[in-house]
Design an enzyme around this catalytic site. Structure first.
Site, mmCIF file in Angstrom:
data_model
loop_
_atom_site.group_PDB
_atom_site.id
_atom_site.type_symbol
_atom_site.label_atom_id
_atom_site.label_comp_id
_atom_site.label_asym_id
_atom_site.label_seq_id
_atom_site.Cartn_x
_atom_site.Cartn_y
_atom_site.Cartn_z
ATOM 1 N N LYS A 16 0.801 -1.411 -0.211
ATOM 2 C CA LYS A 16 -0.073 0.258 0.032
ATOM 3 C C LYS A 16 0.837 1.733 0.062
ATOM 4 O O LYS A 16 0.827 2.387 -0.553
ATOM 5 C CB LYS A 16 -0.738 0.450 1.135
ATOM 6 N N ARG A 90 -8.635 1.455 9.628
ATOM 7 C CA ARG A 90 -8.881 0.647 10.004
ATOM 8 C C ARG A 90 -9.921 -0.315 11.124
ATOM 9 O O ARG A 90 -9.505 -1.290 11.526
ATOM 10 C CB ARG A 90 -7.071 0.249 11.114
ATOM 11 N N ARG A 129 12.005 -6.294 4.471
ATOM 12 C CA ARG A 129 11.632 -4.553 4.743
ATOM 13 C C ARG A 129 12.595 -3.416 5.691
ATOM 14 O O ARG A 129 13.142 -3.757 6.716
ATOM 15 C CB ARG A 129 10.668 -4.499 4.524
ATOM 16 N N ARG A 162 11.806 -1.411 11.354
ATOM 17 C CA ARG A 162 11.023 -0.480 11.929
ATOM 18 C C ARG A 162 11.249 -2.206 13.306
ATOM 19 O O ARG A 162 11.300 -3.400 12.955
ATOM 20 C CB ARG A 162 9.569 -0.512 11.958
ATOM 21 N N ARG A 173 0.209 -8.231 13.620
ATOM 22 C CA ARG A 173 -0.408 -7.159 13.051
ATOM 23 C C ARG A 173 -1.199 -7.817 12.281
ATOM 24 O O ARG A 173 -1.999 -7.132 12.111
ATOM 25 C CB ARG A 173 0.652 -6.483 12.521
HETATM 26 P P1 ADP Z 1 0.934 -1.617 8.999
HETATM 27 O O1 ADP Z 1 -0.206 -0.884 7.601
HETATM 28 O O2 ADP Z 1 2.689 -1.934 8.087
HETATM 29 O O3 ADP Z 1 1.485 -2.485 9.723
HETATM 30 P P2 ADP Z 1 1.496 1.048 9.503
HETATM 31 O O4 ADP Z 1 2.559 2.006 9.133
HETATM 32 O O5 ADP Z 1 0.699 1.963 8.734
HETATM 33 O O6 ADP Z 1 1.999 0.137 9.155
HETATM 34 O O7 ADP Z 1 0.907 1.033 10.899
HETATM 35 C C1 ADP Z 1 2.062 0.798 12.175
HETATM 36 C C2 ADP Z 1 1.193 1.018 13.313
HETATM 37 O O8 ADP Z 1 0.519 2.370 13.231
HETATM 38 C C3 ADP Z 1 0.047 -0.192 13.579
HETATM 39 O O9 ADP Z 1 0.646 -1.680 13.994
HETATM 40 C C4 ADP Z 1 -0.643 0.356 14.256
HETATM 41 O O10 ADP Z 1 -0.068 0.579 15.423
HETATM 42 C C5 ADP Z 1 -0.882 1.956 13.654
HETATM 43 N N1 ADP Z 1 -1.302 2.758 13.774
HETATM 44 C C6 ADP Z 1 -1.701 3.407 12.044
HETATM 45 N N2 ADP Z 1 -3.008 3.453 11.203
HETATM 46 C C7 ADP Z 1 -3.275 3.541 12.353
HETATM 47 C C8 ADP Z 1 -5.089 3.704 12.915
HETATM 48 N N3 ADP Z 1 -5.917 3.160 11.296
HETATM 49 N N4 ADP Z 1 -5.547 2.470 13.742
HETATM 50 C C9 ADP Z 1 -5.074 2.743 14.377
HETATM 51 N N5 ADP Z 1 -3.615 1.961 14.857
HETATM 52 C C10 ADP Z 1 -2.564 2.748 13.613
#
Ligand code: ADP
Ligand code: ZN
Length: 219
Positions: A16, A90, A129, A162, A173
């Site tokens: 994404k 989410r 990654r 990360r 996750r």
């Molecule tokens: P990925 O899609 O690779 O898991 P992101 O960078 O989108 O990584 O998100 C990393 C972390 O940030 C998530 O695991 C969560 O802890 C937090 N996070 C990001 N976006 C949201 C969201 N919309 N709602 C709740 N937590 C979020």
């Protein structure tokens, strides 16, 4: 690109973020990644950063009220532009919160694209990654290694892994994704807004497919 609101949903590591960057560079979308916003707050040690750090590093979802607070602040400045939401919404309350703000501005979510990927492939991709500390560019030791070990091709910044890209956190996750984010797919599907793309097709074909879908949206 017309002022559409596009959402990219998918498991972690489905690509994404890479697609969102392409759409920003080539198609003029404002790329809004809640994950990037949180990582930035954590780096800067803001009050929000302190609040969210434990969730982000352990791969748990940040509480909806905190998420909606940062999203609402972003929308106050950007609503009406072509926006690409990456990693948001989410949960169902987040999707409802977004609809509320867009609705108040006579706007709506135009399209939600699921970039899908099987769990085992997610684990394979994410453990390889690496990300640039300075410009956030993403590399993959298997598919897209940097020219020089540990150094960003674009800006010379340091590449790091990360904290949430270790296998056990990735499994957590994925569980969170299946339990809490998959219902969001049904939410958009019920409104006839959901399209699915197979993330394993590779970057360029996924991008072409997203462009085809956005072109097909009439608003
Ligand atoms: P990925 O899609 O690779 O898991 P992101 O960078 O989108 O990584 O998100 C990393 C972390 O940030 C998530 O695991 C969560 O802890 C937090 N996070 C990001 N976006 C949201 C969201 N919309 N709602 C709740 N937590 C979020
Ligand atoms: Zn860089």
């Amino acid at each position: 690109m017309k002022a559409m609101n596009l959402i990219l949903i998918g498991p972690p590591g489905s690509g994404k973020g890479t697609q969102a960057e392409l759409l920003r560079e080539k198609n003029g979308f404002v790329h809004y990644s809640t994950g990037e916003v949180f990582r930035d707050h954590i780096r800067r040690k803001t009050a929000t950063g302190v609040k969210v750090e434990g969730y982000v590093t352990s791969g748990k979802l940040v509480p909806d009220d905190v998420v909606l607070e940062v999203v609402n602040a972003f929308l106050a400045e950007n609503v009406g532009k072509p926006i690409l939401f990456d990693g948001f919404p989410r949960t169902i309350p987040q999707a409802e919160g977004l609809d509320k703000v867009l609705g108040a501005n006579s706007l709506k979510v135009d399209l939600a694209v699921l970039v899908d990927l099987a769990d085992d492939e997610v684990v394979k991709r994410l453990t390889a990654r690496r990300q640039c500390r300075s410009c956030s560019k993403i590399f993959n030791l298997t598919f897209k290694p940097p020219k020089k070990d540990g150094v960003c091709d674009d800006c010379g910044g340091e590449l790091y892994q990360r904290k949430d890209d270790t296998e056990s956190v990735i499994r957590d996750r994925l569980n969170t994704y299946h339990q809490q984010t998959e219902p969001v797919l049904d939410y958009y599907s019920a409104q006839d807004k959901l399209q699915r793309i197979e993330g394993a097709m590779g970057r360029d074909r996924v991008y072409e497919e997203i462009l085809r879908l956005t072109g097909a949206v009439s608003s």
